[in-house]
Design a protein around this motif. Structure first.
Motif, mmCIF file in Angstrom:
data_model
loop_
_atom_site.group_PDB
_atom_site.id
_atom_site.type_symbol
_atom_site.label_atom_id
_atom_site.label_comp_id
_atom_site.label_asym_id
_atom_site.label_seq_id
_atom_site.Cartn_x
_atom_site.Cartn_y
_atom_site.Cartn_z
ATOM 1 N N ILE A 31 9.656 -6.283 7.245
ATOM 2 C CA ILE A 31 9.898 -4.924 6.754
ATOM 3 C C ILE A 31 10.736 -4.960 5.482
ATOM 4 C CG2 ILE A 31 11.920 -4.645 8.239
ATOM 5 C CD1 ILE A 31 9.539 -1.865 7.019
ATOM 6 N N SER A 32 11.548 -5.996 5.316
ATOM 7 C CA SER A 32 12.370 -6.093 4.112
ATOM 8 C C SER A 32 11.526 -6.181 2.848
ATOM 9 C CB SER A 32 13.293 -7.319 4.191
ATOM 10 O OG SER A 32 12.525 -8.513 4.274
ATOM 11 N N ASP A 33 10.264 -6.617 3.009
ATOM 12 C CA ASP A 33 9.340 -6.709 1.875
ATOM 13 C C ASP A 33 8.451 -5.471 1.772
ATOM 14 O OD1 ASP A 33 8.360 -8.191 -0.355
ATOM 15 O OD2 ASP A 33 6.557 -8.658 0.792
ATOM 16 N N GLY A 34 8.653 -4.523 2.691
ATOM 17 C CA GLY A 34 7.948 -3.262 2.579
ATOM 18 C C GLY A 34 7.046 -2.934 3.756
ATOM 19 N N ASP A 35 6.961 -1.646 4.047
ATOM 20 C CA ASP A 35 6.014 -1.076 5.007
ATOM 21 C C ASP A 35 4.822 -0.613 4.172
ATOM 22 O OD1 ASP A 35 4.600 0.396 6.833
ATOM 23 O OD2 ASP A 35 6.257 1.672 7.447
ATOM 24 N N LYS A 36 3.717 -1.352 4.239
ATOM 25 C CA LYS A 36 2.597 -1.140 3.323
ATOM 26 C C LYS A 36 1.678 -0.021 3.820
ATOM 27 C CE LYS A 36 1.807 -5.480 3.927
ATOM 28 N NZ LYS A 36 1.179 -6.830 3.960
ATOM 29 N N ARG A 37 1.370 0.919 2.948
ATOM 30 C CA ARG A 37 0.361 1.929 3.226
ATOM 31 C C ARG A 37 -0.961 1.464 2.618
ATOM 32 N NH1 ARG A 37 0.233 7.246 4.268
ATOM 33 N NH2 ARG A 37 1.528 6.558 6.031
ATOM 34 N N VAL A 38 -1.920 1.171 3.475
ATOM 35 C CA VAL A 38 -3.258 0.743 3.059
ATOM 36 C C VAL A 38 -4.200 1.916 3.276
ATOM 37 C CG1 VAL A 38 -5.133 -0.902 3.437
ATOM 38 C CG2 VAL A 38 -2.741 -1.653 3.667
ATOM 39 N N LEU A 39 -4.743 2.455 2.209
ATOM 40 C CA LEU A 39 -5.637 3.602 2.300
ATOM 41 C C LEU A 39 -7.074 3.137 2.491
ATOM 42 C CD1 LEU A 39 -4.117 5.710 -0.602
ATOM 43 C CD2 LEU A 39 -3.937 6.218 1.840
ATOM 44 N N CYS A 80 0.191 8.889 -0.705
ATOM 45 C CA CYS A 80 0.390 7.764 -1.633
ATOM 46 C C CYS A 80 -0.682 7.654 -2.708
ATOM 47 C CB CYS A 80 0.531 6.417 -0.905
ATOM 48 S SG CYS A 80 1.912 6.366 0.256
ATOM 49 N N PHE A 81 -1.551 8.653 -2.858
ATOM 50 C CA PHE A 81 -2.571 8.614 -3.910
ATOM 51 C C PHE A 81 -1.938 8.477 -5.293
ATOM 52 C CE2 PHE A 81 -6.719 10.709 -2.236
ATOM 53 C CZ PHE A 81 -6.628 10.028 -1.041
ATOM 54 N N GLN A 82 -0.980 9.342 -5.574
ATOM 55 C CA GLN A 82 -0.448 9.392 -6.941
ATOM 56 C C GLN A 82 0.351 8.140 -7.267
ATOM 57 O OE1 GLN A 82 0.416 12.957 -9.055
ATOM 58 N NE2 GLN A 82 0.573 14.152 -7.166
ATOM 59 N N GLU A 83 1.136 7.651 -6.325
ATOM 60 C CA GLU A 83 1.950 6.476 -6.598
ATOM 61 C C GLU A 83 1.077 5.264 -6.917
ATOM 62 O OE1 GLU A 83 4.322 9.060 -3.672
ATOM 63 O OE2 GLU A 83 2.233 8.494 -4.006
ATOM 64 N N ILE A 84 0.019 5.052 -6.133
ATOM 65 C CA ILE A 84 -0.862 3.911 -6.375
ATOM 66 C C ILE A 84 -1.590 4.073 -7.705
ATOM 67 C CG2 ILE A 84 -2.941 2.727 -5.565
ATOM 68 C CD1 ILE A 84 -1.980 3.295 -2.695
ATOM 69 N N THR A 85 -2.087 5.277 -7.975
ATOM 70 C CA THR A 85 -2.822 5.515 -9.222
ATOM 71 C C THR A 85 -1.934 5.289 -10.439
ATOM 72 O OG1 THR A 85 -4.297 7.091 -8.131
ATOM 73 C CG2 THR A 85 -4.120 7.235 -10.529
ATOM 74 N N GLU A 86 -0.722 5.827 -10.407
ATOM 75 C CA GLU A 86 0.171 5.723 -11.560
ATOM 76 C C GLU A 86 0.607 4.288 -11.815
ATOM 77 O OE1 GLU A 86 3.240 8.454 -10.525
ATOM 78 O OE2 GLU A 86 1.988 10.237 -10.876
ATOM 79 N N GLN A 87 0.811 3.498 -10.755
ATOM 80 C CA GLN A 87 1.327 2.141 -10.934
ATOM 81 C C GLN A 87 0.237 1.107 -11.212
ATOM 82 O OE1 GLN A 87 4.318 0.791 -8.096
ATOM 83 N NE2 GLN A 87 4.845 2.910 -7.596
ATOM 84 N N THR A 88 -1.004 1.384 -10.817
ATOM 85 C CA THR A 88 -2.049 0.368 -10.948
ATOM 86 C C THR A 88 -3.181 0.775 -11.887
ATOM 87 O OG1 THR A 88 -3.456 1.166 -9.123
ATOM 88 C CG2 THR A 88 -1.617 -0.290 -8.552
#
Length: 316
Positions: free
Chosen positions: A204-212, A289-297
């Motif tokens: 969890i220290s490396d993140g709780d990943k949301r996979v769409l 998490c649509f916007q966060e993934i779109t903006e960063q990738t």
């Protein structure tokens, strides 16, 4: 195409990150018309059809007033090309009743996404239990003695309510068992409420990943929600930092295995939560998490979603 979004009040949207807003924006960009209502606006009169007083809107993109409104007609849900159920959790009694009204609208000819019956059949924490090969040791119970036995076996555990959202009500109990009894009593209402217990996953220290997963296919990037400071929760609502990353091999394996199964059940959009190599939740009510993934990738998640929606409607 006319699309009805059943959602939270428009005035509560934070458009800089709201996934439902990003869906609306992409749909409008393609020329589709947008209407909105809240679950409380759904009606079913005996002998009639399920309808709602809706707000017909046009997005302007301006803040704080980001839309204009052209009317508030009452319309049968079957008159829309698509109805998107985007009400945020919790999955309480009112959400449950709304799915019944939406299911009746389906019988009348409405196309509802995600399907109401599928929403009811996939409680977001319990749903993982159907896929044990992807799940770390997990217990669902209301029995404090079972919780104690699970803790004795695994030492470091997470306890959480089945109806929580945004990381609310999540507790970690380490090997010393400090406050295990009190936490169990709080979450299970002295034996009256079922809770979930999972072995703590240190990744969890490396993140709780949301996979769409959209239309049965994974988005190629996840959003790792990384806990900050001494916090054990990565949820953005609990202060986690969202960092987009390419899917790992394990993320892809889980998404490829579950995606077609869930899509066949009427779940057009699913958010899988993965910590390390382990599936922890299957989010179906209003995955984000649509916007966060779109903006960063640069990968256009809203476009992928509207593509899938249009393809689903074309099959009828």
């Amino acid at each position: 195409m006319n699309i009805l979004f059943v959602a939270d009040p428009l005035e509560s949207f934070k458009i800089a990150k709201d996934t439902t807003f990003s869906m609306m924006r992409e749909a409008q960009r393609r020329g589709h018309r947008i209407a909105v209502c809240e679950p409380r606006h759904l009606n079913w009169r005996s002998g009639g059809e399920v309808d709602a007083q809706v707000r017909e809107i046009t997005l302007t993109g301006d803040a704080p007033v980001w839309f204009t409104e052209s009317g508030r007609p009452r319309r049968a849900l079957r008159t829309f090309d698509a109805v998107l159920m985007r009400k945020d959790p919790p999955f309480d009694s009112e959400f449950f009743y709304a799915t019944h009204l939406l299911e009746q609208a389906e019988r009348e000819g409405a196309r509802v996404f995600n399907r109401p019956a599928a929403l009811r059949d996939h409680p977001e924490k319990l749903a993982v239990m159907e896929f044990p090969r992807f799940v770390s040791p997990t217990l669902v119970t209301r029995d404090p003695a079972e919780v104690r036995r699970f803790h004795a076996e695994h030492g470091d555990i997470i306890l959480k309510p089945l109806d929580g959202m945004g990381g609310t009500g999540i507790f970690r109990v380490r090997a010393d068992g400090l406050n295990l009894g009190s936490i169990t009593e709080t979450l299970n209402g002295n034996g009256t409420t079922t809770l979930m217990v999972q072995r703590f996953v240190p990744e969890i220290s490396d993140g709780d990943k949301r996979v769409l997963v959209i239309g049965g296919k994974p988005v190629p990037h996840s959003l790792a929600r990384i806990p900050q400071g001494s916090e054990v929760r990565g949820n953005l609502a609990a202060g986690g930092k969202g960092v987009a990353r390419p899917l790992s091999a394990r993320d892809g394996e889980i998404a490829e295995a579950l995606g077609p199964v869930l899509a066949a059940r009427g779940l057009l959009l699913v958010g899988l939560d993965v910590i390390g190599d382990w599936l922890t939740e299957i989010n179906v009510t209003s995955p984000t998490c649509f916007q966060e993934i779109t903006e960063q990738t640069g990968f256009d998640v809203p476009a992928m979603f509207v593509d899938a929606l249009e393809a689903a409607l074309a099959t009828r």
